[in-house]
Design a protein around this motif. Structure first.
Motif, PDB file in Angstrom:
ATOM      1  N   GLN A   1       0.833  -1.195   0.000  1.00  0.00           N
ATOM      2  CA  GLN A   1       0.000   0.000   0.000  1.00  0.00           C
ATOM      3  C   GLN A   1       0.872   1.250   0.000  1.00  0.00           C
ATOM      4  OE1 GLN A   1      -3.418  -0.363  -0.233  1.00  0.00           O
ATOM      5  NE2 GLN A   1      -2.857  -2.541  -0.438  1.00  0.00           N
ATOM      6  N   HIS A   2       0.272   2.357  -0.404  1.00  0.00           N
ATOM      7  CA  HIS A   2       0.979   3.635  -0.383  1.00  0.00           C
ATOM      8  C   HIS A   2       0.078   4.653   0.313  1.00  0.00           C
ATOM      9  CE1 HIS A   2       2.808   7.398  -1.947  1.00  0.00           C
ATOM     10  NE2 HIS A   2       3.904   6.698  -1.801  1.00  0.00           N
ATOM     11  N   PRO A   3      -0.065   4.525   1.653  1.00  0.00           N
ATOM     12  CA  PRO A   3      -0.987   5.400   2.380  1.00  0.00           C
ATOM     13  C   PRO A   3      -0.445   6.819   2.506  1.00  0.00           C
ATOM     14  CG  PRO A   3       0.257   4.075   3.912  1.00  0.00           C
ATOM     15  CD  PRO A   3       0.641   3.600   2.523  1.00  0.00           C
ATOM     16  N   VAL A   4      -1.346   7.739   2.804  1.00  0.00           N
ATOM     17  CA  VAL A   4      -0.939   9.096   3.132  1.00  0.00           C
ATOM     18  C   VAL A   4      -0.094   9.025   4.394  1.00  0.00           C
ATOM     19  CG1 VAL A   4      -1.732  11.384   3.812  1.00  0.00           C
ATOM     20  CG2 VAL A   4      -3.015  10.059   2.110  1.00  0.00           C
ATOM     21  N   PRO A   5       1.079   9.694   4.444  1.00  0.00           N
ATOM     22  CA  PRO A   5       1.942   9.603   5.617  1.00  0.00           C
ATOM     23  C   PRO A   5       1.181   9.889   6.902  1.00  0.00           C
ATOM     24  CG  PRO A   5       3.072  10.767   3.874  1.00  0.00           C
ATOM     25  CD  PRO A   5       1.655  10.551   3.404  1.00  0.00           C
ATOM     26  N   GLY A   6       1.304   8.961   7.853  1.00  0.00           N
ATOM     27  CA  GLY A   6       0.654   9.141   9.144  1.00  0.00           C
ATOM     28  C   GLY A   6      -0.785   8.691   9.172  1.00  0.00           C
ATOM     29  N   HIS A   7      -1.400   8.416   8.006  1.00  0.00           N
ATOM     30  CA  HIS A   7      -2.817   8.053   7.963  1.00  0.00           C
ATOM     31  C   HIS A   7      -3.002   6.621   8.430  1.00  0.00           C
ATOM     32  CE1 HIS A   7      -6.963   8.183   6.735  1.00  0.00           C
ATOM     33  NE2 HIS A   7      -6.796   7.111   5.966  1.00  0.00           N
ATOM     34  N   ASN A   8      -3.917   6.412   9.342  1.00  0.00           N
ATOM     35  CA  ASN A   8      -4.223   5.090   9.887  1.00  0.00           C
ATOM     36  C   ASN A   8      -3.016   4.415  10.520  1.00  0.00           C
ATOM     37  OD1 ASN A   8      -6.930   5.196   9.129  1.00  0.00           O
ATOM     38  ND2 ASN A   8      -6.529   4.295   7.118  1.00  0.00           N
ATOM     39  N   ALA A   9      -2.056   5.190  10.997  1.00  0.00           N
ATOM     40  CA  ALA A   9      -0.896   4.602  11.662  1.00  0.00           C
ATOM     41  C   ALA A   9      -1.289   4.116  13.047  1.00  0.00           C
ATOM     42  CB  ALA A   9       0.225   5.652  11.795  1.00  0.00           C
ATOM     43  N   PRO A  10      -0.700   3.002  13.516  1.00  0.00           N
ATOM     44  CA  PRO A  10      -1.010   2.535  14.864  1.00  0.00           C
ATOM     45  C   PRO A  10      -0.642   3.600  15.883  1.00  0.00           C
ATOM     46  CG  PRO A  10       0.939   1.440  13.987  1.00  0.00           C
ATOM     47  CD  PRO A  10       0.324   2.184  12.851  1.00  0.00           C
ATOM     48  N   GLN A  11      -1.466   3.735  16.895  1.00  0.00           N
ATOM     49  CA  GLN A  11      -1.276   4.782  17.879  1.00  0.00           C
ATOM     50  C   GLN A  11      -0.828   4.177  19.208  1.00  0.00           C
ATOM     51  OE1 GLN A  11      -1.979   8.236  16.942  1.00  0.00           O
ATOM     52  NE2 GLN A  11      -1.881   7.128  15.007  1.00  0.00           N
ATOM     53  N   VAL A  12       0.018   4.906  19.923  1.00  0.00           N
ATOM     54  CA  VAL A  12       0.411   4.492  21.260  1.00  0.00           C
ATOM     55  C   VAL A  12       0.575   5.755  22.089  1.00  0.00           C
ATOM     56  CG1 VAL A  12       2.861   4.495  20.657  1.00  0.00           C
ATOM     57  CG2 VAL A  12       2.097   3.210  22.640  1.00  0.00           C
ATOM     58  N   SER A  13       0.108   5.721  23.318  1.00  0.00           N
ATOM     59  CA  SER A  13       0.247   6.886  24.174  1.00  0.00           C
ATOM     60  C   SER A  13       0.171   6.438  25.618  1.00  0.00           C
ATOM     61  CB  SER A  13      -0.841   7.927  23.888  1.00  0.00           C
ATOM     62  OG  SER A  13      -2.118   7.383  24.170  1.00  0.00           O
ATOM     63  N   ALA A  14       0.609   7.306  26.492  1.00  0.00           N
ATOM     64  CA  ALA A  14       0.481   7.062  27.928  1.00  0.00           C
ATOM     65  C   ALA A  14       0.150   8.385  28.593  1.00  0.00           C
ATOM     66  CB  ALA A  14       1.780   6.484  28.497  1.00  0.00           C
ATOM     67  N   ALA A  15      -0.953   8.406  29.293  1.00  0.00           N
ATOM     68  CA  ALA A  15      -1.383   9.605  30.037  1.00  0.00           C
ATOM     69  C   ALA A  15      -1.421  10.830  29.144  1.00  0.00           C
ATOM     70  CB  ALA A  15      -0.453   9.830  31.221  1.00  0.00           C
ATOM     71  N   GLY A  16      -1.818  10.657  27.881  1.00  0.00           N
ATOM     72  CA  GLY A  16      -1.960  11.775  26.972  1.00  0.00           C
ATOM     73  C   GLY A  16      -0.660  12.252  26.344  1.00  0.00           C
ATOM     74  N   TYR A  17       0.442  11.542  26.566  1.00  0.00           N
ATOM     75  CA  TYR A  17       1.723  11.933  26.019  1.00  0.00           C
ATOM     76  C   TYR A  17       1.898  11.385  24.604  1.00  0.00           C
ATOM     77  CZ  TYR A  17       3.455  13.310  30.681  1.00  0.00           C
ATOM     78  OH  TYR A  17       3.644  13.911  31.880  1.00  0.00           O
ATOM     79  N   GLY A  18       2.747  12.067  23.839  1.00  0.00           N
ATOM     80  CA  GLY A  18       3.278  11.488  22.631  1.00  0.00           C
ATOM     81  C   GLY A  18       4.703  11.039  22.915  1.00  0.00           C
ATOM     82  N   TRP A  19       5.465  10.721  21.861  1.00  0.00           N
ATOM     83  CA  TRP A  19       6.854  10.330  22.083  1.00  0.00           C
ATOM     84  C   TRP A  19       7.712  10.849  20.952  1.00  0.00           C
ATOM     85  CZ3 TRP A  19       9.484   6.624  18.905  1.00  0.00           C
ATOM     86  CH2 TRP A  19       8.672   6.031  17.916  1.00  0.00           C
ATOM     87  N   ASP A  20       9.002  10.914  21.223  1.00  0.00           N
ATOM     88  CA  ASP A  20       9.917  11.460  20.232  1.00  0.00           C
ATOM     89  C   ASP A  20      11.271  10.774  20.378  1.00  0.00           C
ATOM     90  OD1 ASP A  20      10.784  12.992  18.154  1.00  0.00           O
ATOM     91  OD2 ASP A  20      10.981  14.850  19.297  1.00  0.00           O
ATOM     92  N   VAL A  21      12.028  10.781  19.283  1.00  0.00           N
ATOM     93  CA  VAL A  21      13.407  10.299  19.280  1.00  0.00           C
ATOM     94  C   VAL A  21      14.297  11.525  19.416  1.00  0.00           C
ATOM     95  CG1 VAL A  21      15.187   9.089  17.970  1.00  0.00           C
ATOM     96  CG2 VAL A  21      12.807   8.317  17.851  1.00  0.00           C
ATOM     97  N   LYS A  22      15.015  11.608  20.516  1.00  0.00           N
ATOM     98  CA  LYS A  22      15.776  12.816  20.823  1.00  0.00           C
ATOM     99  C   LYS A  22      17.185  12.821  20.230  1.00  0.00           C
ATOM    100  CE  LYS A  22      12.654  14.892  23.309  1.00  0.00           C
ATOM    101  NZ  LYS A  22      12.069  16.170  22.845  1.00  0.00           N
ATOM    102  N   TRP A  23      17.665  11.662  19.753  1.00  0.00           N
ATOM    103  CA  TRP A  23      18.992  11.616  19.127  1.00  0.00           C
ATOM    104  C   TRP A  23      18.928  10.800  17.861  1.00  0.00           C
ATOM    105  CZ3 TRP A  23      22.370   7.774  17.581  1.00  0.00           C
ATOM    106  CH2 TRP A  23      23.657   8.209  17.174  1.00  0.00           C
ATOM    107  N   LEU A  24      19.474  11.352  16.799  1.00  0.00           N
ATOM    108  CA  LEU A  24      19.629  10.660  15.529  1.00  0.00           C
ATOM    109  C   LEU A  24      21.055  10.876  15.038  1.00  0.00           C
ATOM    110  CD1 LEU A  24      16.390  11.843  13.669  1.00  0.00           C
ATOM    111  CD2 LEU A  24      16.802   9.536  14.546  1.00  0.00           C
TER     112      LEU A  24
END
Length: 300
Positions: A190-213
């Motif tokens: 498939q070639h979905p719209v970026p972010g569309h229907n992506a699995p979601q995960v959260s805790a206490a209303g937080y999102g998450w990020d990668v702080k080092w690349l």
């Protein structure tokens, strides 16, 4: 001439001939019809043989890949728009960046060009890609002199160890043949719209990020705060970060599986007191995957 010399001084990895070939390689996937058989080898014993087809028609590309060994799985991606240029291809088209004083991918790799060997009956040019730091692998690429198509590549680890090899054993530029060999399992990519229907995960209303690349890596799609997966590329290597919220803490530790140049690194951790499992999968060394996983944080 002066612009070329200035670019070489500012970007030691920006060999002008190599940059030209990288650009041609990145564009070949939108311009060339081909059909062939490729071999893919990890280590000394694990080898797969696959049939591949690629066609460009009416402003779209269609491609298929069928295993001729193993389970005989088949993947088909149909009608991918030509105007959809993925970040990895954009990062390899760096001629304009260098003219503007930016090094692009040449800031993180050093490139050189030599005469290549004959691959699948085609004359090739060899691009040697040396990593600029410990966070990525090197590559040796053989490109078709006429079309720029990648005919053969070897991924190189520490000490010039060959981690995996890919090459065409047979190649024809006669257009598509999407029927090909019988397949036991067919998957339509498939070639979905970026972010569309992506699995979601959260805790206490937080999102998450990668702080080092590692320097030079960028997101391949829009970064939703609560998506369960985020993917990054520097133009040559790709890795993904997955996060899974757990209902209870797991024992501390880490797990590592390596297959060729692909690393799968997992570890349980607590983020703001919430137990999660973080997994990094991609074409990077183990220490890179570990540092990426260590940098994952919840964000508001």
């Amino acid at each position: 001439m002066l612009a070329s010399l200035a670019a070489s001084a500012a970007c030691p990895g920006a060999d002008s001939e190599a940059i030209k070939w990288l650009d041609k390689m990145s564009r070949s996937v939108h311009q060339v019809n081909y059909h062939g058989v490729v071999t893919f080898q990890r280590g000394e014993e694990d080898m797969q043989v696959m049939q591949v087809s690629h066609s460009v028609t009416d402003g779209t590309t269609t491609e298929s890949m069928t295993q001729l060994t193993g389970q005989g799985a088949k993947v088909v991606r149909a009608e991918h728009p030509l105007d959809c240029i993925h970040p990895g291809h954009k990062l390899l088209r760096i001629g304009d960046d260098i003219s503007a004083g930016e090094c692009g991918v040449a800031e993180h790799y050093r490139f050189s060009v030599t005469d290549g060997e004959r691959v699948a009956g085609r004359k090739a040019v060899r691009i040697i890609v040396a990593p600029g730091d410990m966070y990525r692998y090197g590559y040796v690429m053989e490109l078709d002199r006429r079309t720029g198509l990648l005919l053969k590549t070897a991924t190189m680890g520490r000490g010039d160890k060959v981690l995996e090899k890919f090459q065409f054993a047979d190649l024809s530029y006669k257009g598509k043949d999407l029927e090909g060999a019988d397949a036991n399992l067919v998957h339509e990519a498939q070639h979905p719209v970026p972010g569309h229907n992506a699995p979601q995960v959260s805790a206490a209303g937080y999102g998450w990020d990668v702080k080092w690349l590692p320097s030079g890596f960028m997101a391949t799609d829009s970064q939703q705060r609560n998506a369960g997966r985020k993917t990054y590329t520097d133009g040559l290597a790709v890795f993904s970060v997955f996060i899974e919220a757990l209902d209870r803490e797991i024992r501390p530790g880490e797990g590592v599986v390596q297959a060729g140049s692909t690393t799968s690194y997992s570890r349980g951790m607590a983020l703001s007191g919430d137990p999660v499992l973080v997994t990094v999968v991609g074409e990077v060394p183990v220490n890179t995957a570990r540092m990426v996983a260590d940098s994952v944080k919840w964000v508001r």
